[in-house]
Design a protein around this motif. Sequence first.
Motif, PDB file in Angstrom:
ATOM      1  N   PHE A 167     -78.155 -47.090  17.508  1.00 26.67           N
ATOM      2  CA  PHE A 167     -77.698 -45.767  17.937  1.00 26.67           C
ATOM      3  C   PHE A 167     -76.830 -45.897  19.186  1.00 26.67           C
ATOM      4  N   ILE A 168     -77.301 -46.661  20.164  1.00 30.67           N
ATOM      5  CA  ILE A 168     -76.545 -46.846  21.403  1.00 30.67           C
ATOM      6  C   ILE A 168     -75.195 -47.499  21.119  1.00 30.67           C
ATOM      7  N   ILE A 169     -75.204 -48.538  20.279  1.00 28.70           N
ATOM      8  CA  ILE A 169     -73.969 -49.260  19.975  1.00 28.70           C
ATOM      9  C   ILE A 169     -72.986 -48.361  19.237  1.00 28.70           C
ATOM     10  N   CYS A 170     -73.468 -47.590  18.259  1.00 28.75           N
ATOM     11  CA  CYS A 170     -72.568 -46.717  17.504  1.00 28.75           C
ATOM     12  C   CYS A 170     -72.024 -45.575  18.366  1.00 28.75           C
ATOM     13  N   LEU A 171     -72.881 -44.981  19.188  1.00 29.16           N
ATOM     14  CA  LEU A 171     -72.430 -43.879  20.040  1.00 29.16           C
ATOM     15  C   LEU A 171     -71.412 -44.344  21.075  1.00 29.16           C
ATOM     16  N   THR A 172     -71.672 -45.501  21.699  1.00 33.50           N
ATOM     17  CA  THR A 172     -70.722 -46.007  22.694  1.00 33.50           C
ATOM     18  C   THR A 172     -69.464 -46.560  22.027  1.00 33.50           C
ATOM     19  N   GLY A 173     -69.604 -47.011  20.776  1.00 29.54           N
ATOM     20  CA  GLY A 173     -68.445 -47.547  20.074  1.00 29.54           C
ATOM     21  C   GLY A 173     -67.401 -46.495  19.754  1.00 29.54           C
ATOM     22  N   LEU A 174     -67.818 -45.240  19.568  1.00 34.19           N
ATOM     23  CA  LEU A 174     -66.861 -44.183  19.227  1.00 34.19           C
ATOM     24  C   LEU A 174     -65.778 -44.009  20.293  1.00 34.19           C
ATOM     25  N   PRO A 175     -66.119 -43.787  21.563  1.00 35.05           N
ATOM     26  CA  PRO A 175     -65.040 -43.668  22.566  1.00 35.05           C
ATOM     27  C   PRO A 175     -64.304 -44.982  22.804  1.00 35.05           C
ATOM     28  N   LEU A 176     -64.996 -46.119  22.646  1.00 31.45           N
ATOM     29  CA  LEU A 176     -64.331 -47.402  22.862  1.00 31.45           C
ATOM     30  C   LEU A 176     -63.249 -47.661  21.820  1.00 31.45           C
ATOM     31  N   LEU A 177     -63.392 -47.099  20.619  1.00 35.53           N
ATOM     32  CA  LEU A 177     -62.340 -47.226  19.618  1.00 35.53           C
ATOM     33  C   LEU A 177     -61.017 -46.667  20.126  1.00 35.53           C
ATOM     34  N   PHE A 178     -61.109 -45.618  20.936  1.00 33.87           N
ATOM     35  CA  PHE A 178     -59.913 -44.946  21.439  1.00 33.87           C
ATOM     36  C   PHE A 178     -59.746 -45.183  22.940  1.00 33.87           C
ATOM     37  N   SER A 179     -60.180 -46.341  23.419  1.00 28.11           N
ATOM     38  CA  SER A 179     -60.150 -46.610  24.853  1.00 28.11           C
ATOM     39  C   SER A 179     -58.734 -46.592  25.415  1.00 28.11           C
ATOM     40  N   ASP A 180     -57.776 -47.137  24.670  1.00 28.93           N
ATOM     41  CA  ASP A 180     -56.385 -47.132  25.160  1.00 28.93           C
ATOM     42  C   ASP A 180     -55.870 -45.706  25.293  1.00 28.93           C
ATOM     43  N   GLU A 181     -56.113 -44.893  24.274  1.00 23.43           N
ATOM     44  CA  GLU A 181     -55.642 -43.511  24.321  1.00 23.43           C
ATOM     45  C   GLU A 181     -56.337 -42.717  25.420  1.00 23.43           C
ATOM     46  N   ILE A 182     -57.645 -42.942  25.607  1.00 23.55           N
ATOM     47  CA  ILE A 182     -58.381 -42.229  26.654  1.00 23.55           C
ATOM     48  C   ILE A 182     -57.898 -42.663  28.037  1.00 23.55           C
ATOM     49  N   SER A 183     -57.658 -43.967  28.212  1.00 24.55           N
ATOM     50  CA  SER A 183     -57.168 -44.466  29.507  1.00 24.55           C
ATOM     51  C   SER A 183     -55.803 -43.880  29.829  1.00 24.55           C
ATOM     52  N   ASP A 184     -54.915 -43.836  28.837  1.00 21.06           N
ATOM     53  CA  ASP A 184     -53.586 -43.265  29.070  1.00 21.06           C
ATOM     54  C   ASP A 184     -53.660 -41.791  29.427  1.00 21.06           C
ATOM     55  N   TRP A 185     -54.651 -41.101  28.852  1.00 18.13           N
ATOM     56  CA  TRP A 185     -54.806 -39.678  29.137  1.00 18.13           C
ATOM     57  C   TRP A 185     -55.406 -39.447  30.522  1.00 18.13           C
ATOM     58  N   LEU A 186     -56.422 -40.241  30.876  1.00 16.55           N
ATOM     59  CA  LEU A 186     -57.101 -40.048  32.155  1.00 16.55           C
ATOM     60  C   LEU A 186     -56.271 -40.564  33.331  1.00 16.55           C
ATOM     61  N   THR A 187     -55.629 -41.730  33.150  1.00 14.54           N
ATOM     62  CA  THR A 187     -54.843 -42.328  34.238  1.00 14.54           C
ATOM     63  C   THR A 187     -53.478 -42.746  33.703  1.00 14.54           C
ATOM     64  N   PRO A 188     -52.578 -41.781  33.490  1.00 16.62           N
ATOM     65  CA  PRO A 188     -51.256 -42.132  32.963  1.00 16.62           C
ATOM     66  C   PRO A 188     -50.470 -42.973  33.967  1.00 16.62           C
ATOM     67  N   HIS A 189     -49.756 -43.974  33.461  1.00 18.28           N
ATOM     68  CA  HIS A 189     -48.937 -44.843  34.294  1.00 18.28           C
ATOM     69  C   HIS A 189     -47.470 -44.441  34.167  1.00 18.28           C
ATOM     70  N   THR A 190     -46.785 -44.374  35.288  1.00 13.06           N
ATOM     71  CA  THR A 190     -45.356 -44.088  35.287  1.00 13.06           C
ATOM     72  C   THR A 190     -44.621 -45.285  35.884  1.00 13.06           C
ATOM     73  N   TYR A 191     -43.418 -45.526  35.370  1.00  6.57           N
ATOM     74  CA  TYR A 191     -42.640 -46.679  35.797  1.00  6.57           C
ATOM     75  C   TYR A 191     -41.203 -46.249  36.082  1.00  6.57           C
ATOM     76  N   ALA A 192     -40.551 -47.069  36.890  1.00  2.00           N
ATOM     77  CA  ALA A 192     -39.160 -46.798  37.223  1.00  2.00           C
ATOM     78  C   ALA A 192     -38.279 -46.973  35.985  1.00  2.00           C
ATOM     79  N   THR A 193     -37.207 -46.201  35.935  1.00  2.00           N
ATOM     80  CA  THR A 193     -36.232 -46.340  34.860  1.00  2.00           C
ATOM     81  C   THR A 193     -35.229 -47.421  35.243  1.00  2.00           C
ATOM     82  N   VAL A 194     -35.082 -48.423  34.405  1.00  2.00           N
ATOM     83  CA  VAL A 194     -34.175 -49.534  34.683  1.00  2.00           C
ATOM     84  C   VAL A 194     -33.242 -49.721  33.498  1.00  2.00           C
ATOM     85  N   PRO A 195     -32.073 -50.309  33.724  1.00  2.00           N
ATOM     86  CA  PRO A 195     -31.136 -50.543  32.610  1.00  2.00           C
ATOM     87  C   PRO A 195     -31.760 -51.457  31.559  1.00  2.00           C
ATOM     88  N   ALA A 196     -31.378 -51.263  30.318  1.00  2.00           N
ATOM     89  CA  ALA A 196     -31.852 -52.112  29.232  1.00  2.00           C
ATOM     90  C   ALA A 196     -31.458 -53.558  29.494  1.00  2.00           C
TER      91      ALA A 196
END
Length: 397
Positions: free
Chosen positions: A22-51
């Motif tokens: 139960f613990i593993i399955c419940l904690t696994g649900l948000p971990l599946l979307f850890s990248d998306e949750i991290s981007d939402w909670l702490t979005p990173h911004t970067y300077a615009t540079v030429p290609a």
Amino acid sequence: MSIRSWAFVHRWTSLICTLFLFIICLTGLPLLFSDEISDWLTPHTYATVPAGTPPASLDRLVATSRAMYPHDIVATLFVDDDEPQVYVWMAPTWNDWDAVPTARHYIRFDARTGQMLEQSPPLGAKRLDFLSLMLRLHRDLFAGLPGELFLGLMGLLFVAAIVSGVVLYAPFMKKLDFGTVRADRSTRIKWLDLHNLLGIATAAWVFVVGATGVMNELSTPLFAIWQQTDVKAMLSRYQGASPPRADELVSVQHAYEVAQRAVPNMTITGIGYPTQKNGSPWHYLLWAKGSSTITSRLFSPILVDARTGQLTQVVEMPWYLRALEVSRPLHFGDYGGVPLKILWACFDAVTLVVLGSGLYLWFARRKAMAARIDALEQHEAPRARAAAAHPSTEAQS
């Protein structure tokens, strides 16, 4: 084994591991979307540079880090292949890095401009965020290596429960069509049919995720075995040679370029400075991974002589670590983008229903047995009282 024996195995392996699953399955649900949750909670911004702007020199980032923390050592660099950023990890001393992980801290730079983006406090001073809490519970229950091994054992019990459940499905459902749920019967029968249906429908997925989860829990001892066998033998020719002093180290940028030329079709993401533990005191240890979606979790270590800057070896990982690496995409479901993560989450939710229904059926069965015993005792009670009141009559009968 007999059906009774398989039923015994299924019942008790399931009961023992259910709480932890139960613990593993419940904690696994948000971990599946850890990248998306991290981007939402702490979005990173970067300077615009030429290609086509070349990345900043790693030497420059290290020099900036050392100027900010002149008394700390640089332990490792992480070159992100998803976002244009580089993490420089530091600690007060190498002893602190090895023995006091909470003393570690990092500086995050823009990989193109070299601009400092973030300084972290020592890990011990950081508040435990939601994803970190989920990860620690999922990985080791905050118990370190003993917790990892314990959850590995629970995973093995879970695999045994899956196998025994598959064996039992055919004899228990032989008089019913596949997928039958007897909705007109008692609540316990309905949940039994639903438990069997969901269990057999997800058996293959659950088996794969359970088995690969066990492999992941064994990663620490497996890497320790590799370091004490293959790595130790590989570095034996350096025994007796003095490790380079800090002022003798070749440029980390040079080591990075040497390693990249050695594996042109791979991506260098990690660079470890020479160290006695978890590496080599005579080499930079660089980690390269495949560039495709499937091979992005297949890592190869590369040793570059820290004094001369020459390539020493592209290390071939042993079969058991390759098996570990191959198991990770199957376990995390992160090699097919968000659609595959959603599918994994659906299977995870169904597994929670299977676990919950199995627990309910066990308690319902015990309750039904207790009720039958009570009914039998109530039926026998008048006869027992009569026998006590007329012992001679009872004896004659």
